[in-house]
Design a protein around this motif. Structure first.
Motif, PDB file in Angstrom:
ATOM      1  N   VAL A 176       0.864  -1.190   0.000  1.00 11.99           N
ATOM      2  CA  VAL A 176       0.000   0.000   0.000  1.00 11.99           C
ATOM      3  C   VAL A 176       0.895   1.234   0.000  1.00 11.99           C
ATOM      4  N   HIS A 177       0.582   2.204  -0.899  1.00  8.72           N
ATOM      5  CA  HIS A 177       1.291   3.477  -0.909  1.00  8.72           C
ATOM      6  C   HIS A 177       0.438   4.480  -0.141  1.00  8.72           C
ATOM      7  N   TYR A 178       1.059   5.052   0.886  1.00  3.84           N
ATOM      8  CA  TYR A 178       0.352   6.039   1.698  1.00  3.84           C
ATOM      9  C   TYR A 178       0.749   7.441   1.209  1.00  3.84           C
ATOM     10  N   GLY A 179      -0.095   7.948   0.309  1.00  7.23           N
ATOM     11  CA  GLY A 179       0.166   9.282  -0.243  1.00  7.23           C
ATOM     12  C   GLY A 179      -0.318  10.365   0.717  1.00  7.23           C
ATOM     13  N   LEU A 236      -4.460  10.021   0.110  1.00  5.55           N
ATOM     14  CA  LEU A 236      -5.132   8.714   0.109  1.00  5.55           C
ATOM     15  C   LEU A 236      -4.115   7.580   0.031  1.00  5.55           C
ATOM     16  N   ALA A 237      -4.584   6.395   0.412  1.00  7.11           N
ATOM     17  CA  ALA A 237      -3.750   5.181   0.358  1.00  7.11           C
ATOM     18  C   ALA A 237      -4.102   4.425  -0.907  1.00  7.11           C
ATOM     19  N   THR A 238      -3.065   4.038  -1.671  1.00  7.39           N
ATOM     20  CA  THR A 238      -3.293   3.345  -2.943  1.00  7.39           C
ATOM     21  C   THR A 238      -2.721   1.925  -2.845  1.00  7.39           C
ATOM     22  N   PRO A 239      -3.580   0.919  -3.128  1.00  3.72           N
ATOM     23  CA  PRO A 239      -3.033  -0.448  -3.107  1.00  3.72           C
ATOM     24  C   PRO A 239      -2.155  -0.694  -4.329  1.00  3.72           C
ATOM     25  N   ILE A 240      -1.138  -1.522  -4.108  1.00  8.96           N
ATOM     26  CA  ILE A 240      -0.205  -1.869  -5.189  1.00  8.96           C
ATOM     27  C   ILE A 240      -0.201  -3.388  -5.320  1.00  8.96           C
ATOM     28  N   PHE A 270       5.184   6.577  -7.681  1.00  7.96           N
ATOM     29  CA  PHE A 270       4.599   6.830  -6.361  1.00  7.96           C
ATOM     30  C   PHE A 270       5.448   7.785  -5.519  1.00  7.96           C
TER      31      PHE A 270
END
Length: 198
Positions: free
Chosen positions: A164-167, A170-174, A193
């Protein structure tokens, strides 16, 4: 007085009887009484001899029976001895088999102990490597997380990158399958990212 002496006396008595039978009847009565006593003694001797022969025969029969009993007991003991010898042979064979099995198991145990020693040595090496390598790997992962803001899942298949990328907002699943994409494509996707502003 022996039996031969008695018969000699009997003959002498008969001769005397013939000589005096005509002239002296009272002597004849004495001879007759003597003859009767001799016959009675002969009958008594015969009865004693018969009894002795019966006792000897009974004794021989008893001895013969005892001899048969002893022979029977001897045969029984010989059979028992043969049986015990057979049991001893079987026990000896079984003991030898068990000794062989015990030796085999002892060898197996020695091999397992040797393997255990090798495993213990390997575990010590892994512990030493883990003590030295894992902290530095954890440091690199933490540094990578601080820079990329990506938290990776470790329990995935080896060709799947998942995390998961925590921007900022928002958090984006990878989820990237490295078996169908080139390393360059994977690297490009991941660099997207990363925020270029520090």
């Amino acid at each position: 007085m022996s039996g031969g002496d008695k018969f000699q006396d009997f003959e002498e008595t008969l001769e005397a009887l013939v000589a005096i039978s005509s002239s002296q009847p009272e002597k004849l009565i004495g001879v007759k009484n003597e003859l009767k006593a001799l016959v009675d003694q002969h009958a008594e001797t015969k009865q004693i001899m018969m009894q002795m022969l019966q006792e000897v025969a009974q004794h021989e029969e008893n001895v013969g029976q005892r001899l048969l009993d002893v022979e029977e007991e001897k045969k029984r003991r010989e059979k028992e001895l043969d049986s015990l010898e057979e049991q001893l042979r079987q026990c000896t064979a079984k003991s030898q088999t068990m000794d062989s099995e015990l030796q085999f198991l002892q060898n197996e145990l020695d091999m397992l102990r040797s393997s255990e020693d090798d495993l213990n040595a390997l575990a010590r090496e892994v512990d030493e490597d883990t003590t030295e390598i894992i902290p530095s790997a954890i440091h690199v992962v933490n540094l990578f997380h601080v820079i990329t803001k990506i938290k990776w899942e470790c329990d995935t298949e080896s060709h799947i990158l998942k995390g998961v990328h925590y921007g900022k907002d928002l958090a984006t699943p990878i989820q990237i399958d490295t078996s169908v994409q080139s390393p360059c494509d994977v690297s490009d996707k991941l660099w997207r990212f990363v925020n270029p502003e520090w």
